[in-house]
Design an enzyme around this catalytic site. Sequence first.
Site, PDB file in Angstrom:
ATOM      1  N   LYS A 143     -14.922  12.152   1.920  1.00 24.57           N
ATOM      2  CA  LYS A 143     -14.328  10.823   2.049  1.00 24.57           C
ATOM      3  C   LYS A 143     -13.157  10.669   1.079  1.00 24.57           C
ATOM      4  O   LYS A 143     -12.062  10.323   1.465  1.00 24.57           O
ATOM      5  CB  LYS A 143     -15.399   9.774   1.749  1.00 24.57           C
ATOM      6  CG  LYS A 143     -15.067   8.393   2.267  1.00 24.57           C
ATOM      7  CD  LYS A 143     -16.251   7.468   1.972  1.00 24.57           C
ATOM      8  CE  LYS A 143     -16.333   6.333   2.956  1.00 24.57           C
ATOM      9  NZ  LYS A 143     -17.602   5.614   2.853  1.00 24.57           N
ATOM     10  N   GLU A 187     -17.997  19.609  -5.490  1.00 28.33           N
ATOM     11  CA  GLU A 187     -18.519  20.758  -4.753  1.00 28.33           C
ATOM     12  C   GLU A 187     -17.574  21.168  -3.624  1.00 28.33           C
ATOM     13  O   GLU A 187     -17.275  22.341  -3.420  1.00 28.33           O
ATOM     14  CB  GLU A 187     -19.887  20.423  -4.125  1.00 28.33           C
ATOM     15  CG  GLU A 187     -21.037  20.347  -5.092  1.00 28.33           C
ATOM     16  CD  GLU A 187     -21.233  18.954  -5.682  1.00 28.33           C
ATOM     17  OE1 GLU A 187     -20.286  18.132  -5.599  1.00 28.33           O
ATOM     18  OE2 GLU A 187     -22.302  18.689  -6.248  1.00 28.33           O
ATOM     19  N   GLY A 215     -21.305   7.552   3.916  1.00 30.75           N
ATOM     20  CA  GLY A 215     -21.461   8.997   4.070  1.00 30.75           C
ATOM     21  C   GLY A 215     -22.705   9.362   4.866  1.00 30.75           C
ATOM     22  O   GLY A 215     -22.651  10.183   5.784  1.00 30.75           O
ATOM     23  N   ARG A 216     -23.822   8.743   4.550  1.00 24.74           N
ATOM     24  CA  ARG A 216     -25.077   9.133   5.209  1.00 24.74           C
ATOM     25  C   ARG A 216     -25.201   8.594   6.628  1.00 24.74           C
ATOM     26  O   ARG A 216     -26.196   8.846   7.295  1.00 24.74           O
ATOM     27  CB  ARG A 216     -26.278   8.728   4.348  1.00 24.74           C
ATOM     28  CG  ARG A 216     -26.327   7.283   3.914  1.00 24.74           C
ATOM     29  CD  ARG A 216     -27.402   7.059   2.842  1.00 24.74           C
ATOM     30  NE  ARG A 216     -27.414   5.714   2.310  1.00 24.74           N
ATOM     31  CZ  ARG A 216     -26.669   5.270   1.295  1.00 24.74           C
ATOM     32  NH1 ARG A 216     -25.800   6.083   0.706  1.00 24.74           N
ATOM     33  NH2 ARG A 216     -26.766   4.030   0.865  1.00 24.74           N
ATOM     34  N   GLU A 243     -31.621   7.568  -0.328  1.00 22.61           N
ATOM     35  CA  GLU A 243     -30.349   7.129  -0.907  1.00 22.61           C
ATOM     36  C   GLU A 243     -30.068   5.679  -0.514  1.00 22.61           C
ATOM     37  O   GLU A 243     -29.481   4.926  -1.284  1.00 22.61           O
ATOM     38  CB  GLU A 243     -29.199   8.046  -0.463  1.00 22.61           C
ATOM     39  CG  GLU A 243     -27.908   7.819  -1.223  1.00 22.61           C
ATOM     40  CD  GLU A 243     -26.912   8.968  -1.096  1.00 22.61           C
ATOM     41  OE1 GLU A 243     -26.774   9.749  -2.036  1.00 22.61           O
ATOM     42  OE2 GLU A 243     -26.268   9.100  -0.026  1.00 22.61           O
ATOM     43  N   HIS A 295     -50.485  24.788   8.155  1.00 19.33           N
ATOM     44  CA  HIS A 295     -50.937  25.937   7.368  1.00 19.33           C
ATOM     45  C   HIS A 295     -50.376  25.875   5.957  1.00 19.33           C
ATOM     46  O   HIS A 295     -50.405  26.874   5.239  1.00 19.33           O
ATOM     47  CB  HIS A 295     -50.526  27.237   8.052  1.00 19.33           C
ATOM     48  CG  HIS A 295     -51.153  27.399   9.409  1.00 19.33           C
ATOM     49  ND1 HIS A 295     -52.273  28.166   9.612  1.00 19.33           N
ATOM     50  CD2 HIS A 295     -50.851  26.843  10.610  1.00 19.33           C
ATOM     51  CE1 HIS A 295     -52.624  28.111  10.888  1.00 19.33           C
ATOM     52  NE2 HIS A 295     -51.774  27.308  11.521  1.00 19.33           N
ATOM     53  N   LYS A 324     -22.484  12.371 -12.390  1.00 18.22           N
ATOM     54  CA  LYS A 324     -21.106  12.892 -12.294  1.00 18.22           C
ATOM     55  C   LYS A 324     -20.382  12.764 -13.640  1.00 18.22           C
ATOM     56  O   LYS A 324     -19.688  13.676 -14.080  1.00 18.22           O
ATOM     57  CB  LYS A 324     -20.332  12.125 -11.222  1.00 18.22           C
ATOM     58  CG  LYS A 324     -20.811  12.409  -9.805  1.00 18.22           C
ATOM     59  CD  LYS A 324     -19.975  11.646  -8.779  1.00 18.22           C
ATOM     60  CE  LYS A 324     -20.635  11.679  -7.400  1.00 18.22           C
ATOM     61  NZ  LYS A 324     -19.965  10.814  -6.425  1.00 18.22           N
TER      62      LYS A 324
END
Lengths: 548, 548
Positions: free
Chosen positions: B202, B208, B266-267, B352, B383, B511
């Site tokens: 964005k 990253e 974003g999500r 979030e 399992h 951050k």
Amino acid sequence: MSQTWQNLLEHKHKLASTSIYSLFEQEPNRWRKFTVSAAGLFLDYSKNLIDSSGMRLLSQLAEEADLKTAIKAMFSGEAINNTEWRPVLHTALRDLNRKQDLIVGKENITRLVQNSLKKMEQSVNAVRLGKWRGATGKTISNIVNIGIGGSHLGPNMVVEALKPYASPEIKSYFVSNIDSSDLCETLKKCDPETTLFIISSKTFTTQETLCNANSARTWLREKLPKIAEKDIIRQHFIAVTARPERAEEFGIDTRNIFPFWDWVGGRFSLWSAIGISIAFAIGMDNFRALLFGAYCMDQHFLTAPFSENMPVILALVGIWHINFCHMHSLAVLPYDQYLSLFPAYLQQLDMESNGKSVTKDGKPLDYATAPVVWGSVGTNGQHAFHQLLMQGTEPLPVDFILPLQSQNPLGEHHNLLAANCFAQAQALMQGRSQKEIIPELKEQGFTEDEIKNLLPHKIIAGNHPSNMILMDKLTPERLGSLIALYEHKIFVQGVIWRINSFDQWGVELGKKLTNKIAPALLGKKTNLDALDQSTRELIKIYNQKKPT
Amino acid sequence: MSQTWQNLLEHKHKLASTSIYSLFEQEPNRWRKFTVSAAGLFLDYSKNLIDSSGMRLLSQLAEEADLKTAIKAMFSGEAINNTEWRPVLHTALRDLNRKQDLIVGKENITRLVQNSLKKMEQSVNAVRLGKWRGATGKTISNIVNIGIGGSHLGPNMVVEALKPYASPEIKSYFVSNIDSSDLCETLKKCDPETTLFIISSKTFTTQETLCNANSARTWLREKLPKIAEKDIIRQHFIAVTARPERAEEFGIDTRNIFPFWDWVGGRFSLWSAIGISIAFAIGMDNFRALLFGAYCMDQHFLTAPFSENMPVILALVGIWHINFCHMHSLAVLPYDQYLSLFPAYLQQLDMESNGKSVTKDGKPLDYATAPVVWGSVGTNGQHAFHQLLMQGTEPLPVDFILPLQSQNPLGEHHNLLAANCFAQAQALMQGRSQKEIIPELKEQGFTEDEIKNLLPHKIIAGNHPSNMILMDKLTPERLGSLIALYEHKIFVQGVIWRINSFDQWGVELGKKLTNKIAPALLGKKTNLDALDQSTRELIKIYNQKKPT
């Protein structure tokens, strides 16, 4: 409730008004006291809301549970799995230079382990050196492990974690789900002539595994119509099982059947022949290094006093969070992309071992046991769920795991990865107060009113606990130590909780009910009257294949 | 505490002594009452410890929170994200046949969305038809999406879920982690001449993403030394960002920059150009079908009364578990291998959004908000961690998700998959009593004493809640509906909890601290005195690259 338990509750009450941050001021030596090294791993547990006297009390809990005796009982092969009358000897699988024989019942465990490794070595080398050929004469380049639970999660996690050590000539795949999409998507990537299937099932009756194994066999038959089925199975199938006669019935050659024993639990089995998919990928030397790393942690666990014993400490800190701070989940955050499957692996190890609610003697518990274990690799989680870790309504404990060196050094990537990891642990502990936020918002030009409105949204309470586990590099040896660390941590917690960490009776019922429901979905006439209304109606919907 | 909240607490108390099972007896019509269909999905919520009057009370909570108005406010573009002064309009991204323009501020949202789709379509078709060429003239066959958080989890989950609809000629990869191993392992599989990178951020400053984008650019430069850098970037990079000028600075051609807007979180962004990796994989028609599925759920959410409104119901049942039954995690168990990434996707969406502890007005909460969301595909989880679901010390709610038809019909695989899914839900509800166990153990030949010892370990309490979500098949349209269902569920919970589900201030601190720590790891002289002892010592260890 024991006196020590009572004392711990009181201690928690006392610490409730303090902060992790201030514990560093109270104990100038805190960092040195709250760190420990073992088997190439380093644990910093100083960022938890617990002080030295709290750790001593927790240690007393372990003493009172007679942990020392319990550890010895496990390593020496006593039948500590008391509901299945079995010893628990995954530690014997990595005790390779043992001088004395370990005899359990009539079996010489030491010999069995060594023979199994030798047998593994022959097949692994044959495949890796190109001597093992498929039925049409080609060398093997795809290994498909068919297995579920312990026959899947451990080997898959390790193969992913040790990718830098894998042969580029051999591709590893794992099929576990009974959903046909799992097998079908995998087979799309495989050439039948060069594919070897490993069928891993202790009982050789696991529904998912047998269903997938049968479909894999059919696929090979269809793809290699000119080859006799006998030859197909001999050259393309191996089995790892405690019931070799059933693998033989399937058609697998005796020479290709590897042993599995009652005294190895599924979720502790990656060290046995169940780990043969690991050995195919990284070779026997690396597989032995993995075992050696676990052995080093075993020795540490056996010999170190509790106050310096890494698995014991990790267990006690967990007990503190679960039973005294009432935190019911544990986030595992490896800052290493290769450890992407580690949280899923730990989920089984912890939740299946300690997701119990009666003591070994069958008495109901009035305290919590295993947490929900979850997590993902960092830094990814920071952009997903760390919001809740920082500002959710309940603090949750976190385990950070960080190798100091990268397998793929590239620019500043690794330094930034580490900076992020340390910063998250720091942020969880120290939070962010209005004192720090207000000047910053002023500088950004916000008005008094805006600041008043924004401020509460930006405050981070802090005081959230975390452990930090470091290693130099994610090598086979270090990974072995890391896995063994968690195995023993979970064992210690089970001992303190007085539960049997080695059975899993809770999964029986699902299997039974599946067998009752399945015929109704397979088009067989079934009387559904005994079922609850919801299950009955869902079956009807399924048979119409339309939800409405 | 409102009167309704109080009433719900009392209602919980009343129901504490009953069982889900007996609710079916009390309400003969229960199954019909506690099921609902919408947008191709079917929800059975009858296996929860809640009755009709409880649902009515929960519905009152929603009324009192003025949910109806809140829904309208969201869809109409009011600035409901009140700490960032922004509207929240992911629903506009799928409202493709809208007649009226949606104007927010000076922007015509409808037009923006349509133009963005048109622009996407051009690039997607150019790549898929082989018209888009790499710098050396070859067609594109590898798409590498570089993005993290919302720019990763949504698109990656959808590409995985819709694999049966993907073009076999285009391989999709996702790189998110700052750990170089993520990028390096991906690049090993890619041919530089045929690889197109999508840089999704964005702000176009995400650490990253920019770090990975720079390394990807360097890789291409080194692999294609004879090609001018300008040409490399033009032919091999596209960007999705709200800051196009920064993407241009990176060197990306304006024609290859796709828009992203403040009014899409974003999500919630997979429906926007952030989803272009999805469109490259499955084509624009399928991408539009995904949007249409979500649109159908939007319309249902907007218009259905609460008592028949699937997202509202799912939200209310969740509120019941979290705030009245004090269950703090939610297991999401899709019985479909293609949905393997769905739990990780939902983790971000839920945790979030609702991992908050102050109201929209900044008042501290005295009730719990978002749960820990976790899970894995079935049958695998059976399992692994179902032992804890069945016999752990605390009951946890579960969402089962099952497509009735397989994408890969094969033998009895799918029937068995469904039988397992239904059986697990049934087992959680009905448990297993000593009455059922004793005769069985007798039959197996156990002695009285053995039975006495074994019995408590085999008992399963039952009465554990679950939802069952069905669909005919996991198509693009159904997946769209499923995602929108959870989006709206989470929105409803946020409204009832009075929180802002659309900011994420909690991730800021990490951050900031990263930026303080990073220089010390990058070898720059830094004063560490202001840091806590633990962080300071960890930095020293890191700089020695040895843990001890």
